[in-house]
Design a protein around this motif. Structure first.
Motif, mmCIF file in Angstrom:
data_model
loop_
_atom_site.group_PDB
_atom_site.id
_atom_site.type_symbol
_atom_site.label_atom_id
_atom_site.label_comp_id
_atom_site.label_asym_id
_atom_site.label_seq_id
_atom_site.Cartn_x
_atom_site.Cartn_y
_atom_site.Cartn_z
ATOM 1 N N PRO A 149 35.661 14.763 19.327
ATOM 2 C CA PRO A 149 36.946 14.595 20.015
ATOM 3 C C PRO A 149 37.682 15.917 20.183
ATOM 4 O O PRO A 149 37.437 16.890 19.465
ATOM 5 N N LEU A 150 38.591 15.939 21.129
ATOM 6 C CA LEU A 150 39.516 17.051 21.286
ATOM 7 C C LEU A 150 40.694 16.828 20.346
ATOM 8 O O LEU A 150 41.168 15.704 20.202
ATOM 9 N N ALA A 151 41.160 17.883 19.715
ATOM 10 C CA ALA A 151 42.338 17.776 18.858
ATOM 11 C C ALA A 151 43.591 17.735 19.720
ATOM 12 O O ALA A 151 43.679 18.405 20.757
ATOM 13 N N ALA A 152 44.560 16.951 19.303
ATOM 14 C CA ALA A 152 45.782 16.786 20.091
ATOM 15 C C ALA A 152 46.555 18.090 20.237
ATOM 16 O O ALA A 152 47.364 18.237 21.157
ATOM 17 N N ASP A 153 46.325 19.047 19.334
ATOM 18 C CA ASP A 153 47.004 20.338 19.428
ATOM 19 C C ASP A 153 45.986 21.480 19.545
ATOM 20 O O ASP A 153 46.259 22.617 19.161
ATOM 21 N N GLY A 154 44.812 21.172 20.084
ATOM 22 C CA GLY A 154 43.781 22.194 20.241
ATOM 23 C C GLY A 154 43.982 23.015 21.498
ATOM 24 O O GLY A 154 44.693 22.615 22.419
ATOM 25 N N ALA A 155 43.355 24.174 21.525
ATOM 26 C CA ALA A 155 43.439 25.072 22.678
ATOM 27 C C ALA A 155 42.108 25.033 23.421
ATOM 28 O O ALA A 155 41.117 25.598 22.958
ATOM 29 N N TYR A 156 42.080 24.352 24.559
ATOM 30 C CA TYR A 156 40.838 24.126 25.286
ATOM 31 C C TYR A 156 40.979 24.516 26.757
ATOM 32 O O TYR A 156 42.060 24.435 27.337
ATOM 33 N N VAL A 157 39.863 24.894 27.318
ATOM 34 C CA VAL A 157 39.799 25.230 28.738
ATOM 35 C C VAL A 157 38.809 24.288 29.410
ATOM 36 O O VAL A 157 37.742 24.011 28.872
ATOM 37 N N SER A 158 39.188 23.776 30.567
ATOM 38 C CA SER A 158 38.247 23.062 31.419
ATOM 39 C C SER A 158 37.879 23.964 32.580
ATOM 40 O O SER A 158 38.754 24.488 33.270
ATOM 41 N N ILE A 159 36.591 24.128 32.790
ATOM 42 C CA ILE A 159 36.136 24.969 33.888
ATOM 43 C C ILE A 159 36.182 24.210 35.214
ATOM 44 O O ILE A 159 35.894 24.752 36.264
ATOM 45 N N HIS A 160 36.583 22.940 35.137
ATOM 46 C CA HIS A 160 36.591 22.092 36.325
ATOM 47 C C HIS A 160 37.951 22.011 37.005
ATOM 48 O O HIS A 160 38.048 21.451 38.093
ATOM 49 N N THR A 161 39.004 22.506 36.391
ATOM 50 C CA THR A 161 40.304 22.441 37.041
ATOM 51 C C THR A 161 40.367 23.447 38.180
ATOM 52 O O THR A 161 39.650 24.442 38.211
ATOM 53 N N ARG A 162 41.259 23.171 39.120
ATOM 54 C CA ARG A 162 41.365 24.071 40.270
ATOM 55 C C ARG A 162 41.727 25.487 39.831
ATOM 56 O O ARG A 162 41.230 26.460 40.396
ATOM 57 N N SER A 163 42.548 25.607 38.810
ATOM 58 C CA SER A 163 42.958 26.939 38.349
ATOM 59 C C SER A 163 41.801 27.741 37.788
ATOM 60 O O SER A 163 41.781 28.978 37.900
#
Length: 307
Positions: free
Chosen positions: A275-289
């Motif tokens: 799972p992703l932590a609710a306060d984790g620092a994550y990047v999605s390579i799929h977002t437009r940005s």
């Protein structure tokens, strides 16, 4: 239900997609408390948050590679820089074609995000990679030892059959962001974790093909609304994932324990969902940005391997 490229290539501005917000009926769907990171995290169109939402996720510890551990044990290969010290790896570093969207451009985009563009350039030149645009051939070549390291092979399918167990997943991860992309690569999840200046991981790419959008002016708008609200409900999210063939599960906060238990009971795939932590620092390579990292990989592929 599909991948992220349509948004990044402008199909939303061309009027292909409708506004999902107009389809929501159940109040729990848009309630921040229902989702890890809040409802607004991990929209593909993260600037408008209207057209495509990433509702299935997993924690990914970086770029997923497959390594023949009979030949390259951890004593020889346990950090990215090691690949340049292994002479027999040249010509046996195989990858799905990074010039097209698939299992490779995202992986090398992550490498660029963590280590910088020059690292990808080195991988594409110094290792003399074998570029393959056939998942079946890439997977079999990995199984038979033609490839000692593979990016994009479907090895999980082999493991499900009890085959190729010597080929192990290796996640290339660095908690930092390359200097060239600091301030440009945006953390897309979760909550207060988006204020951090380091990475805890990446939003897994395996769930990209399940991203939800709705057609503009659908032929049966009521049926479309019913499907959207069912899929994003707790019941819909429990019915959708299949731990026997996939490693992703719901981003709904009220299903994190259920996901963990379901994958634990499934056997082979159980260890692969985190799972992703609710306060984790994550990047999605799929977002437009952040899609620019995938485009960068395409461009480097054309430069190194031709068109």
């Amino acid at each position: 239900l599909g991948g992220s490229s349509g948004i990044s290539e402008g199909l939303d501005t061309a009027g292909v997609f409708g506004d999902l917000n107009d389809a929501f009926i159940f109040p729990d769907i848009t309630d921040d408390a229902s989702w890890v990171g809040g409802f607004g995290d991990i929209w593909v169109d993260n600037d408008t948050k209207k057209f495509k939402i990433h509702h299935q996720t997993e924690l990914s510890q970086g770029s997923q590679w497959w390594v023949n551990r009979d030949v390259l044990p951890e004593s020889r290969l346990n950090k990215l820089e090691d690949v340049f010290t292994i002479p027999e790896l040249k010509g046996k570093f195989c990858t799905f074609d990074p010039r097209v969207e698939g299992a490779s451009d995202g992986n090398f985009g992550q490498i660029a995000g963590m280590y910088g563009e020059d690292m990808v350039r080195r991988l594409f030149t110094e290792l003399q990679p074998v570029v393959i645009r056939d998942y079946g051939k890439l997977t079999l070549d990995t199984l038979h030892g033609v490839c000692l390291v593979s990016v994009g092979a479907r090895v999980t399918n082999l493991h499900a059959e009890g085959v190729g167990l010597n080929i192990q997943e290796w996640n290339v991860f660095r908690p930092g962001i390359a200097d060239a992309y600091k301030g440009k690569l945006l953390l897309t999840c979760c909550g207060t974790g988006k204020q951090k200046d380091t990475l805890d991981g990446w939003v897994g790419g395996g769930s990209a093909y399940t991203m939800l959008s709705i057609a503009k002016n659908p032929p049966n708008p009521n049926a479309a609304r019913v499907f959207v609200n069912w899929l994003l409900s707790k019941d819909g999210q429990m019915a959708w994932p299949n731990p026997d063939v996939d490693s992703t599960c719901s981003r709904r906060a009220d299903l994190q324990q259920w996901c963990a238990e379901t994958w634990r009971q499934s056997g082979q795939q159980a260890k692969e969902w985190e799972p992703l932590a609710a306060d984790g620092a994550y990047v999605s390579i799929h977002t437009r940005s952040n899609f620019f990292l995938r485009t960068l990989t395409h461009d480097l592929g054309f430069e190194m391997f031709g068109r």
